[in-house]
Design a protein around this motif. Structure first.
Motif, PDB file in Angstrom:
ATOM      1  N   GLY B   7      76.098  57.322  35.941  1.00 42.13           N
ATOM      2  CA  GLY B   7      75.085  56.445  35.357  1.00 42.13           C
ATOM      3  C   GLY B   7      75.649  55.522  34.291  1.00 42.13           C
ATOM      4  O   GLY B   7      75.384  54.318  34.293  1.00 42.13           O
ATOM      5  N   ASN B   8      76.433  56.066  33.389  1.00 41.86           N
ATOM      6  CA  ASN B   8      76.976  55.248  32.303  1.00 41.86           C
ATOM      7  C   ASN B   8      77.859  54.123  32.830  1.00 41.86           C
ATOM      8  O   ASN B   8      77.805  52.989  32.348  1.00 41.86           O
ATOM      9  N   GLU B   9      78.672  54.453  33.838  1.00 43.66           N
ATOM     10  CA  GLU B   9      79.562  53.431  34.391  1.00 43.66           C
ATOM     11  C   GLU B   9      78.770  52.376  35.147  1.00 43.66           C
ATOM     12  O   GLU B   9      79.113  51.189  35.112  1.00 43.66           O
ATOM     13  N   MET B  73      76.349  43.366  24.437  1.00 42.73           N
ATOM     14  CA  MET B  73      75.748  44.691  24.581  1.00 42.73           C
ATOM     15  C   MET B  73      76.484  45.716  23.725  1.00 42.73           C
ATOM     16  O   MET B  73      77.653  45.541  23.406  1.00 42.73           O
ATOM     17  N   THR B  74      75.778  46.778  23.361  1.00 45.19           N
ATOM     18  CA  THR B  74      76.431  47.967  22.824  1.00 45.19           C
ATOM     19  C   THR B  74      75.796  49.179  23.488  1.00 45.19           C
ATOM     20  O   THR B  74      74.696  49.093  24.047  1.00 45.19           O
ATOM     21  N   GLY B  75      76.500  50.295  23.434  1.00 48.78           N
ATOM     22  CA  GLY B  75      75.966  51.528  23.995  1.00 48.78           C
ATOM     23  C   GLY B  75      76.310  52.672  23.070  1.00 48.78           C
ATOM     24  O   GLY B  75      77.396  52.704  22.497  1.00 48.78           O
ATOM     25  N   THR B  76      75.366  53.599  22.900  1.00 51.54           N
ATOM     26  CA  THR B  76      75.588  54.694  21.968  1.00 51.54           C
ATOM     27  C   THR B  76      74.712  55.877  22.361  1.00 51.54           C
ATOM     28  O   THR B  76      74.012  55.839  23.366  1.00 51.54           O
ATOM     29  N   SER B  77      74.774  56.927  21.547  1.00 49.77           N
ATOM     30  CA  SER B  77      73.880  58.072  21.690  1.00 49.77           C
ATOM     31  C   SER B  77      73.223  58.350  20.341  1.00 49.77           C
ATOM     32  O   SER B  77      73.711  57.890  19.307  1.00 49.77           O
ATOM     33  N   VAL B  99      71.359  43.548  24.340  1.00 51.35           N
ATOM     34  CA  VAL B  99      70.984  44.759  25.074  1.00 51.35           C
ATOM     35  C   VAL B  99      71.683  45.957  24.439  1.00 51.35           C
ATOM     36  O   VAL B  99      72.870  45.899  24.134  1.00 51.35           O
ATOM     37  N   ILE B 100      70.919  47.017  24.218  1.00 53.04           N
ATOM     38  CA  ILE B 100      71.435  48.222  23.575  1.00 53.04           C
ATOM     39  C   ILE B 100      71.125  49.404  24.481  1.00 53.04           C
ATOM     40  O   ILE B 100      69.992  49.537  24.961  1.00 53.04           O
ATOM     41  N   ILE B 101      72.125  50.241  24.709  1.00 48.65           N
ATOM     42  CA  ILE B 101      71.900  51.435  25.525  1.00 48.65           C
ATOM     43  C   ILE B 101      71.876  52.652  24.605  1.00 48.65           C
ATOM     44  O   ILE B 101      72.783  52.837  23.802  1.00 48.65           O
ATOM     45  N   ASP B 102      70.842  53.458  24.726  1.00 50.34           N
ATOM     46  CA  ASP B 102      70.790  54.732  24.002  1.00 50.34           C
ATOM     47  C   ASP B 102      70.773  55.858  25.037  1.00 50.34           C
ATOM     48  O   ASP B 102      69.780  56.059  25.727  1.00 50.34           O
ATOM     49  N   VAL B 163      66.485  44.278  23.701  1.00 46.22           N
ATOM     50  CA  VAL B 163      66.044  45.145  24.787  1.00 46.22           C
ATOM     51  C   VAL B 163      66.882  46.411  24.734  1.00 46.22           C
ATOM     52  O   VAL B 163      68.106  46.353  24.621  1.00 46.22           O
ATOM     53  N   ILE B 164      66.212  47.556  24.768  1.00 42.98           N
ATOM     54  CA  ILE B 164      66.926  48.833  24.746  1.00 42.98           C
ATOM     55  C   ILE B 164      66.716  49.531  26.084  1.00 42.98           C
ATOM     56  O   ILE B 164      65.589  49.561  26.601  1.00 42.98           O
ATOM     57  N   ILE B 165      67.792  50.057  26.645  1.00 42.67           N
ATOM     58  CA  ILE B 165      67.672  50.900  27.826  1.00 42.67           C
ATOM     59  C   ILE B 165      67.886  52.333  27.361  1.00 42.67           C
ATOM     60  O   ILE B 165      68.922  52.646  26.770  1.00 42.67           O
ATOM     61  N   ALA B 166      66.876  53.161  27.574  1.00 38.88           N
ATOM     62  CA  ALA B 166      66.920  54.534  27.068  1.00 38.88           C
ATOM     63  C   ALA B 166      67.031  55.497  28.239  1.00 38.88           C
ATOM     64  O   ALA B 166      66.181  55.505  29.130  1.00 38.88           O
TER      65      ALA B 166
END
Ligand SMILES: Cc1ncc(C[n+]2csc(CCOP(=O)(O)OP(=O)(O)O)c2C)c(N)n1
Ligand code: SF4
Lengths: 252, 353
Positions: B7-9, B73-77, B99-102, B163-166
């Motif tokens: 999923g992350n990739e 974009m950035t991605g984090t937890s 776009v931000i991924i959590d 926009v955040i993708i959770a």
């Protein structure tokens, strides 16, 4: 008739909001002049801090981004990486760059970000009404050090430019002042070099400028200059502290 | 052709395909494959991956690149997402698209590495200061992660909003077959507002403050109107076996997948249940849920939290039917049998939620 002085096109016509005797305005003029002289106005993205100079986007005639308190260098990094062809600078107070944003300053220096930081050190938090800064002097009375900064419990003023000379990616580091006409000339020279270092893609360039805050120091504009000269100067390393290797390497 | 991807990739690849050329991030499990993928792939497309010194710096690098007008974009937890909250508020006020991924992990505190949905409040109610909202998208499969990531960049540009993708840690780590179909995209205006250098035009400022309360109120009203527009146009949900349902579950992400099994199990027993799956967590898809109000005798929210989305369900149901809740926490996920039992106890046993 020969004109010997005109207002720079690097600055807008908007009157400065700074207090009488504050040297933020002189520093603005130097930057405005250099943007014009180096033909950078249309090519520049400036980043404003939070602090007394937090409205400087109204003065510089280039595109400007307003950062959060302490994050100007991160914002500038984001912008520069997005547009490496642009000239990108930050304008920051000492609280912004040496306290809340210290990690950003050090990390950008370590990465050798091709940006220029102009760091205005007035030994106090001007914007919020005169609280202790990371640069406040030992013994200095501020609203949050009402009995004077006590070194044992509140530590010592941080000489940030001196620290930065130790970092490989910081290729040009200068510490100047704007308290006399001669000093202003020197400051402009340092800023010009810092700008050129970025244009040459050499790494991070940083110019610290000692600046007055008569309002929060509780002195007159004239006394403020004396305070800067007699109290501040002995506490901070001054001069061109580090120049690029092509110029003969570090002078530190 | 379908590819088998984590999923992350898949999110990272979809972002590159959507034209994202800048990624700023800081490693944290279970989202680290996103920066790793970007570090590997950005070079080939002429983009930039930069490892920031912290999530605080990362979100402001995003701010800088977005202010210049680039897709970023950035991605984090979760703990990293917490560090970004001030930045989200600034991004909103400066109207910088990004776009931000959590990829949510167990909390509070350092918590655990297991999956959770306990950032729901932070995601949808504004973890930062002030009246702001991000558009929050919650995919429930790797394919949907791809599709929504591509769309996220358009939504961000279209509304000039973050926009955040959770997703939870399971979706981030899970491998599923995915396809990358060509994406049409929205018609977007050029970013004439961006602070990209004032060549041949007057200067632009991208800022987030107002000096007088009068301007402050006007700006807030303008943003409020934008939020209303988004609420009106962007609510999304999917229904599963809802047409003849008498009871309904509400669940998103991994929980929705577990709940589909629950629905099938209960239907085997002759109980008519369905699943209402929000895809947008903000705006919460009130319209679709409202449309079912007269049909549904009892609702039940299934979450990987102590019960957060259930509040939004209750707001829409507004006392017209009982609303139950079942959740697991700390990185645990419910077994379908547990949910069946909780449903029977809470909604068939007459216990009101
Ligand atoms: C996160 C955050 N913390 C605190 C503040 C309040 N604040 C605004 S400016 C400032 C200090 C400004 O001092 P300095 O950077 O030295 O600049 P000066 O005003 O002296 O030019 C502080 C503490 C803020 N705006 N944001
Ligand atoms: S408060 Fe101090 S730093 Fe701020 S404008 Fe006045 S004199 Fe300058």
């Amino acid at each position: 008739m020969k004109s010997i002085f005109t207002k720079t096109t690097g600055l807008s016509d908007r009157p400065f909001h700074y207090c009488p005797g504050c040297t933020h305005g002189i520093i603005h003029r130097l930057i405005g002049e250099l943007l014009e002289e180096m033909n950078l106005i249309e090519n520049t993205i400036g980043v404003a801090p939070v602090g007394c100079s937090g409205f400087c986007e109204n003065y510089f005639m280039c595109d400007m981004i307003g950062a959060a308190h302490g994050r100007a260098v991160a914002v500038a990094t984001g912008a520069k990486r997005a547009r490496p062809d642009r000239f990108v600078f930050t304008y920051q107070g000492d609280g912004d760059g040496a306290s809340i944003g210290l990690a950003e300053t050090m990390s950008a220096a370590a990465r050798g970000e091709r940006i220029t930081s102009i760091f205005v050190n007035n030994c106090i938090y001007g914007m919020t009404g005169g609280q202790m800064a990371p640069t406040s002097l030992v013994g200095q009375k501020t609203s949050t050090s009402p009995y004077g900064r006590d070194a044992m419990t509140m530590g010592y003023p941080l000489d940030l430019p001196k620290v930065l000379t130790q970092i490989e990616g910081a290729v040009y580091v200068a510490s100047v002042s704007v308290d006399t006409p001669q000093a202003i000339k020197e400051a402009k020279k340092a800023l010009r070099k810092a700008f050129q270092v970025q244009r040459d893609g050499l790494g991070y360039s940083f110019v610290s400028i000692l600046s007055t805050c008569p309002t929060n120091w509780g002195v007159t504009p004239v006394e403020a200059l004396e305070w800067l000269q007699t109290k501040m100067k002995p506490n901070f390393t001054l001069g061109e502290l580090k120049v690029p290797a092509t110029e003969g390497g570090s002078e530190a | 052709m379908a590819l088998l991807m984590k999923g992350n990739e898949a999110i990272a690849e979809a972002a590159i395909q959507a034209g994202c050329r800048l990624f700023y991030g800081y490693p944290i499990t279970p989202s680290t494959e996103i920066p790793e993928y970007m570090a590997k792939k950005m070079k080939a497309v002429g983009g930039t991956y930069l490892q920031a010194e912290s999530e605080v710096a990362a979100i402001y690098m995003v701010y800088g690149a977005g202010a210049v007008g680039e897709r970023v974009m950035t991605g984090t937890s979760s703990p990293g997402f917490s560090l970004m909250q001030e930045g989200l508020s600034f991004l909103f006020a400066a109207e910088i698209p990004c776009v931000i991924i959590d990829v949510m992990r167990g909390g509070p505190g350092l918590g655990g590495l297991g999956p959770t949905q306990a950032d729901y409040f932070q995601l949808t109610k504004g973890g930062g200061h002030g009246d702001y909202h991000a558009i929050v998208l919650a995919p429930s499969s790797v394919q949907e992660m791809v599709d929504l990531t591509k769309e996220a960049f358009d939504l961000a540009d279209y509304y000039r909003n973050l926009v955040i993708i959770a997703v939870d840690g399971i979706l981030g780590q899970m491998m599923e077959p995915v396809e990358f179909p060509p994406y049409e995209g929205r018609k977007l205006e050029p970013k004439t507002w961006a602070a990209s250098g004032a060549e041949g035009r007057s200067k632009n400022n991208v800022i987030s403050y107002y000096l007088t309360p009068e301007i402050g109120e006007k700006e807030n009203s303008r943003w409020g109107a934008k939020m209303l527009r988004i609420k009106e146009s962007e609510q999304r949900f999917v229904e599963y076996r809802m047409d003849d349902a008498e009871y309904a579950f509400v669940a998103f992400g991994t929980c929705a997948r577990i709940t589909e099994t629950v629905v099938d199990m209960l239907r085997e027993e002759g109980i008519n249940v369905g699943l209402y799956r929000p895809i947008t967590l903000w705006p919460f898809p009130e319209k679709g849920l409202s449309a079912r109000i007269n049909q549904i005798k009892g609702w039940m929210s299934i979450e990987l939290s102590a019960g957060q989305m259930v509040d939004d369900v209750k707001l829409v149901v507004n006392g017209k039917a009982p609303v139950g809740f079942y959740g697991r926490q700390g990185g645990m996920t419910p077994e379908p049998e547990e949910v069946v039992a909780a449903f029977k106890a809470q909604l068939l046993g007459g216990v009101q939620g």
